[in-house]
Design an enzyme around this catalytic site. Structure first.
Site, PDB file in Angstrom:
ATOM      1  CE1 TYR A  54      -3.401  -2.611   0.135  1.00  0.00           C
ATOM      2  CE2 TYR A  54      -3.779  -2.132   2.447  1.00  0.00           C
ATOM      3  CZ  TYR A  54      -4.102  -2.837   1.305  1.00  0.00           C
ATOM      4  OH  TYR A  54      -5.129  -3.739   1.335  1.00  0.00           O
ATOM      5  CB  SER A 276     -14.508  -3.970  -0.268  1.00  0.00           C
ATOM      6  OG  SER A 276     -14.865  -3.081  -1.296  1.00  0.00           O
ATOM      7  CG  LEU A 278     -19.202   1.595   2.422  1.00  0.00           C
ATOM      8  CD1 LEU A 278     -18.669   2.996   2.692  1.00  0.00           C
ATOM      9  CD2 LEU A 278     -20.702   1.551   2.626  1.00  0.00           C
ATOM     10  N   GLY A 281     -17.222   2.159  -2.435  1.00  0.00           N
ATOM     11  CA  GLY A 281     -18.034   3.363  -2.425  1.00  0.00           C
ATOM     12  C   GLY A 281     -19.308   3.285  -3.235  1.00  0.00           C
ATOM     13  CG  LEU A 283     -23.062  -1.262  -1.653  1.00  0.00           C
ATOM     14  CD1 LEU A 283     -22.573  -2.315  -0.664  1.00  0.00           C
ATOM     15  CD2 LEU A 283     -24.479  -1.577  -2.116  1.00  0.00           C
ATOM     16  N   GLY A 285     -24.063   5.056  -3.149  1.00  0.00           N
ATOM     17  CA  GLY A 285     -24.931   5.611  -4.182  1.00  0.00           C
ATOM     18  C   GLY A 285     -24.310   6.722  -5.004  1.00  0.00           C
ATOM     19  CE  LYS A 286     -17.761   7.205  -3.789  1.00  0.00           C
ATOM     20  NZ  LYS A 286     -16.654   7.670  -2.915  1.00  0.00           N
TER      21      LYS A 286
END
Length: 396
Positions: A54, A276, A278, A281, A283, A285-286
């Site tokens: 990372y 993960s 989301l 990201g 989920l 909705g963005k």
């Protein structure tokens, strides 16, 4: 509101929210990372996850910065070592990251030992609480061509394999060339060649435990076969440490863990660190908003440069959009924030000890922290399962 805790192992109590650091050093500067760590710690999060490779997308120029930033935070804030739980990971074979031990080419004892020492140096700590194998070393070759464009985070490499009767020269890709993961679901026995023995990996990890460098070990992106083999060898050799956790993807859009892994983990008392939650990201909705999400949202910011993420979380996949829109509808129906629904669903699983999430902004962290104490009713779970039956695992 304090984040609840979970006893992952003897003398290892972790918060049920685990802050992942894979944006630290790429999307987040050092000052930004320190502020996010402060905010998480003040809210009761004591569990932090990193990896030697990372931040992502992985680059030679930034490799290791996520661990370095976390270590600097602990020192700058003068936080007692026993107040935080740090998990990090050794990279499996890929060939794409030539700056990490020339590939890495394999996950043998030498690579594991060097990786442990490297992480400790970057963290500037004397021990790691949970050391995980990032992905398995069970070698298979790609049976289909893969096109890689300049600047793509995937790399290609050539390996030679010898059997008793034939010599193989195979072009490999890092993601499609191993145990099915990062979007792959089917195992092809024809693609299996060789791998470093699990016993050798356990022996190296056991030596690190004996030396006091790591406390516990875990796996990541594993299969039922891999989990059971690691447990089998540890059961038959007192010098081998037993895994205590598996860090696999788990979310409303990825419930593959429940197919075979859940039974293994349940009977063997292995806990899940669901990463993960989301779905990168999605989920929240963005990405389906009228403006298509901010330009600095990960799938926009690194478009064409982050194949591991884009292959699993392809916004062009119709089933992904349909499923997501229905889950967003559930959140609206019950008056929940979409992030609360997604996080609460993962934490509702009886085998999940903690969910590993990532954020780049303070308000995103606030949303996740607010979600950790949301309880889902049986009606909400029933509605979720109806959608899952219609759109099973669009992001495997």
């Amino acid at each position: 509101m304090s984040v609840p805790l979970f006893n992952l192992a003897p003398n290892l109590t972790v918060s049920r929210l685990c802050l992942g650091t894979m944006t630290f050093g790429e999307q987040n500067s050092l000052p930004q990372s320190l502020r996010l760590l402060d905010q998480a710690f003040d809210a009761g999060i004591n569990f932090f996850d990193s990896a030697e490779m990372y931040p992502v997308p992985q680059r030679a120029e930034t490799q290791g910065k996520s661990e370095e930033y976390f270590g600097q935070w602990v020192r700058k804030r003068k936080i007692s070592r026993d107040r935080v739980v740090i998990a990090t990971k050794v990279a499996g074979p890929s060939g794409q990251m030539s700056w990490i031990r020339d590939g890495p080419k394999c996950l043998d004892a030498k690579n594991i030992t060097e990786a442990v020492d490297g992480s400790l140096k970057r963290l500037q700590m004397d021990h790691i609480d949970l050391y995980q194998i990032h992905w398995p070393d069970r070698f298979v070759y790609s049976s289909y061509p893969l096109s890689i464009s300049p600047g793509d985070s995937l790399g290609l490499w050539t390996c030679h394999f010898k059997t008793k009767s034939r010599h193989f020269k195979v072009l490999h890709s890092c993601v499609s060339s191993y145990v099915p993961m990062f979007g792959e679901t089917e195992y092809d026995p024809v693609r299996q060649f060789s791998s470093v023995p699990i016993e050798e990996q356990l022996d190296a990890l056991g030596r690190a435990v004996d030396a006091g460098k790591i406390r516990y070990i875990g796996l990541s992106n594993e299969t039922p076969y891999g989990v059971m083999k690691f447990l089998h060898f540890a059961e038959n050799n007192v010098h081998y440490p037993k895994i205590i956790s598996v860090q696999n993807s788990y979310s409303l859009l990825c419930r593959t863990f429940d197919s075979g892994m859940a039974e293994c983990c349940h009977h063997e008392r292995i806990y899940v660190l669901g990463y993960s939650p989301l779905a990168m990201g999605i989920l929240s909705g963005k990405y389906f908003a009228s403006d298509g999400a901010p330009s600095d949202a990960r799938l926009n910011l690194f478009k064409g440069r982050y194949s591991e993420g884009e292959s699993r979380y392809s916004l062009a996949r119709n089933t992904l959009k349909l499923a997501t829109m229905e889950y967003l509808g559930i959140a609206e129906k019950y008056g929940l924030h979409p992030v609360s629904l997604a996080i609460a669903f993962v934490l509702n699983h009886p085998l999940v000890a903690s969910t590993v999430f990532g954020v780049t902004k303070s308000w995103q962290l606030e949303e996740v922290i607010s979600a950790c104490n949301v309880e889902l009713t049986s009606e909400i779970i029933a509605d979720i399962n109806k959608i899952h039956a219609k759109f099973p695992n669009p992001c495997p």
